[in-house]
Design a protein around this motif. Structure first.
Motif, PDB file in Angstrom:
ATOM      1  N   LYS A 165       0.954   4.102  -2.937  1.00 53.55           N
ATOM      2  CA  LYS A 165       0.982   5.504  -2.708  1.00 53.55           C
ATOM      3  C   LYS A 165       1.642   6.544  -2.816  1.00 53.55           C
ATOM      4  CE  LYS A 165      -2.419   5.244   1.488  1.00 53.55           C
ATOM      5  NZ  LYS A 165      -2.341   5.171   2.506  1.00 53.55           N
ATOM      6  N   ASN A 188       0.578  -1.045  -0.404  1.00 53.20           N
ATOM      7  CA  ASN A 188      -0.092   0.114  -0.015  1.00 53.20           C
ATOM      8  C   ASN A 188       0.615   0.932  -0.023  1.00 53.20           C
ATOM      9  OD1 ASN A 188      -2.602  -1.833  -0.338  1.00 53.20           O
ATOM     10  ND2 ASN A 188      -2.412  -1.951   1.959  1.00 53.20           N
ATOM     11  N   SER A 189       2.039   1.453   0.876  1.00 53.45           N
ATOM     12  CA  SER A 189       2.610   2.366   0.842  1.00 53.45           C
ATOM     13  C   SER A 189       3.239   2.342  -0.817  1.00 53.45           C
ATOM     14  CB  SER A 189       3.963   2.065   2.262  1.00 53.45           C
ATOM     15  OG  SER A 189       3.622   2.344   3.229  1.00 53.45           O
TER      16      SER A 189
END
Length: 178
Positions: free
Chosen positions: A174, A170-171
């Motif tokens: 993003k 997810n990081s």
């Protein structure tokens, strides 16, 4: 209005061989880099790459743009095909015949994320993550460890690794999307 890559994917899903050839040209190097990074053999990586594109063609209608980017979908097919090869009897029989020099090379290269991802733009993005995320993505994604084996390698419970892996991805997502 749809972007050019979206139109290309739509044409692929409709069965356009021209679109398929363009997609092959666009993604072959990046997918080969992932495959080679896992299997470490040029000839095998080329075979798997061809199999991956056959799977992309056969499964083209199952791709869902709402579920994620086409590149990610193709990358997962490549990764899974590479892992399937590593688990195959063919590969295991080959390992029985490896010389000690080859075995040492495999062990040494196991910790080298740079060599495995040189051909991908992902390298720069992954390296911007915190060190634990770099290690987790390297082990699970690039080296093809199962979560069970990755957890042993990192000395943590499998559930913890899965949670951290999801957070790391997810990081990364993003950062890449903005």
């Amino acid at each position: 209005m749809k972007s050019q890559p979206d139109l290309l994917i739509n044409r692929l899903q409709e069965g356009s061989e021209v679109a398929f050839n363009r997609i092959y040209d666009r993604y072959k190097d990046a997918l080969y880099g992932i495959i080679y990074g896992i299997v470490k053999e040029e000839e095998v990586a080329q075979e798997i790459l061809q199999d991956v594109f056959v799977k992309i063609w056969r499964n083209r209608t199952s791709y869902d743009a709402d579920a994620g980017r086409f590149f990610t979908w193709a990358l997962n097919i490549s990764r899974n095909a590479s892992i399937d090869y590593l688990r195959s009897k063919r590969h295991k029989n080959k390992l029985k015949n490896l010389s000690t020099d080859n075995f040492v090379d495999i062990i040494v290269s196991k910790d080298n994320l740079d060599e495995q991802t040189d051909t991908l733009f992902l390298k720069e993005w992954v390296q911007k993550l915190e060190p634990m995320c770099v290690r987790i993505i390297d082990i699970i994604f690039f080296k093809g460890f199962t979560f069970k084996d990755g957890a042993e390698e990192l000395g943590m419970p499998s559930g913890t690794l899965k949670t951290r892996h999801r957070k790391c991805l997810n990081s990364l997502r993003k950062m890449m999307v903005g």
